[in-house]
Write a protein that holds these residues in place. Structure first.
Motif, mmCIF file in Angstrom:
data_model
loop_
_atom_site.group_PDB
_atom_site.id
_atom_site.type_symbol
_atom_site.label_atom_id
_atom_site.label_comp_id
_atom_site.label_asym_id
_atom_site.label_seq_id
_atom_site.Cartn_x
_atom_site.Cartn_y
_atom_site.Cartn_z
ATOM 1 N N PRO A 31 110.765 35.302 51.855
ATOM 2 C CA PRO A 31 111.077 36.496 51.066
ATOM 3 C C PRO A 31 109.912 36.851 50.150
ATOM 4 O O PRO A 31 109.011 36.036 49.925
ATOM 5 N N SER A 32 109.948 38.037 49.616
ATOM 6 C CA SER A 32 108.833 38.531 48.800
ATOM 7 C C SER A 32 108.718 37.823 47.458
ATOM 8 O O SER A 32 107.634 37.740 46.886
ATOM 9 N N THR A 33 109.831 37.303 46.928
ATOM 10 C CA THR A 33 109.790 36.555 45.671
ATOM 11 C C THR A 33 110.699 35.341 45.776
ATOM 12 O O THR A 33 111.554 35.260 46.669
ATOM 13 N N HIS A 34 110.522 34.413 44.837
ATOM 14 C CA HIS A 34 111.324 33.195 44.819
ATOM 15 C C HIS A 34 112.758 33.477 44.363
ATOM 16 O O HIS A 34 113.588 32.568 44.329
ATOM 17 N N ALA A 35 113.062 34.717 44.049
ATOM 18 C CA ALA A 35 114.400 35.063 43.578
ATOM 19 C C ALA A 35 115.123 36.020 44.527
ATOM 20 O O ALA A 35 116.236 36.453 44.243
ATOM 21 N N ALA A 36 114.493 36.331 45.670
ATOM 22 C CA ALA A 36 115.040 37.356 46.566
ATOM 23 C C ALA A 36 116.030 36.739 47.551
ATOM 24 O O ALA A 36 115.748 36.575 48.746
#
Length: 354
Positions: free
Chosen positions: A99-104
């Protein structure tokens, strides 16, 4: 009269000869057809074998780590998978997407759903958070695709329908807290840069704080705000923490991404040689910092990302051989100082720090 009888005799003879000479040809035709009919099934039997051979190909694995942007930790996981597969003679094709961020969390779920649509044979996922895992596991289970999950050690993986390949973060966090207490001889203060709200950070940080409190009840510990595991946020939080508490002796970072930010903060604040850094992961990029003079990193919790991949390859080979895969597969970590790396990491991994 005689001539007429002779003529009739000749004609009759010719007719008989004609009938006799034609009969074998007429009988041969069915025999040839029978031979062709017998040959046809043989060709039909060979066809499935040819189709089966054409269908054989590499084992396709969909791999989704939480990030490929912030750290190469997960790249080394894939390296371990591919190295072990080669060693086992296992032909694999790894489709990697993060994913694009560690929170997505929702984005990672869509990635896994795409793997399922593509018809991969196995899925290997490191969820962006423990909490984000459930819908991913459910999707894989409904599709009937085995899913390997790490790199945390989950409780009761059989109930989650996962094959767990992970590390006990709570145990390793406790090891970190005990190591810091002994290394500083209970003479703090200690700084901690937090990751993100959730169990990943809680296991690695809260257990370390509890261990330090048990060993050194009077030692001060200062923790930053959450950083979402981002290096830039780690840099800013480390600067804030060290500016407010300049007597901090050591900063613990629960991931290499945060260590990179903390080291930069120490550089920018002119505190090199005054503040030491303890890492969690010890990827080659951080290992290199041990060799600087003075060293910016004193050691850390040695994680073995390539071992996760090697275990996944072993499990796939077992499954293909009809053997049962174990639900819990632990990859341990150990706290080491910089001069102890050679006792933990293989040469090829150490060479990556050169």
């Amino acid at each position: 009269m005689y001539k007429k009888l002779l003529a009739l005799f000749v004609v009759a003879s010719l007719l008989i000869i004609g009938v006799v000479s034609c009969a074998p040809a007429e009988e041969a035709a069915p025999a040839e057809e029978a031979m062709e009919e017998e040959a046809a099934p043989a060709e039909e039997e060979e066809a499935p074998a040819e189709e089966e051979a054409m269908d054989e190909g590499p084992v396709v694995i969909g791999y989704s780590p939480p990030t490929l942007e912030m750290t190469d930790f997960y790249v080394w996981g894939q390296e371990g998978l591919e190295r072990k597969a080669t060693e086992l003679g296992l032909e694999i094709d790894v489709i990697t997407k993060a994913p694009s961020t560690h929170a997505a969390a929702e984005e990672q779920l869509r990635i896994v759903e795409d793997f399922i649509t593509q018809g991969v044979d196995y899925i290997w996922v490191v969820p962006v958070s423990v909490e984000a895992g459930d819908p991913i596991f459910e999707a894989a289970n409904e599709a009937g695709i085995p899913i390997f999950v790490g790199h945390a050690l989950y409780e009761d993986p059989e109930a989650l329908n996962i094959i767990n390949v992970g590390t006990d973060f709570e145990k390793t966090g406790t090891d970190v807290g005990n190591w810091i207490s002994d290394y500083l001889a209970c003479e703090g203060p200690v700084g901690i840069i937090r990751g993100a709200a959730g169990e990943y950070d809680g296991w690695r940080v809260e257990s370390a704080i509890a261990a330090m409190a048990a060993k050194c009840p009077d030692m001060e510990v200062f923790a930053s705000d959450y950083t979402d595991w981002l290096t830039e946020n780690g840099l800013n939080q480390a600067k804030t923490l060290l500016t407010a508490n300049p007597d901090i002796k050591l900063v613990y970072n629960p991931s290499s991404t945060l260590t990179l930010g903390t080291v930069q903060a120490i550089d920018e604040l002119g505190m090199v040689g005054e503040v030491e850094v303890l890492d969690y992961d010890l990827i080659p990029t951080v290992q290199k910092m041990c060799k600087e003079d003075p060293p910016k990193v004193v050691g850390g919790l040695a994680m073995l990302p390539y071992e996760y991949g090697a275990v996944v390859a072993d499990l796939i080979q077992k499954d293909l051989n009809g053997e049962e895969m174990t639900y819990t597969n632990e990859v341990p970590g150990v706290v080491v100082e910089c001069d102890e790396f050679v006792t933990v990491f293989p040469d090829w991994y150490l060479a990556a720090a050169e």
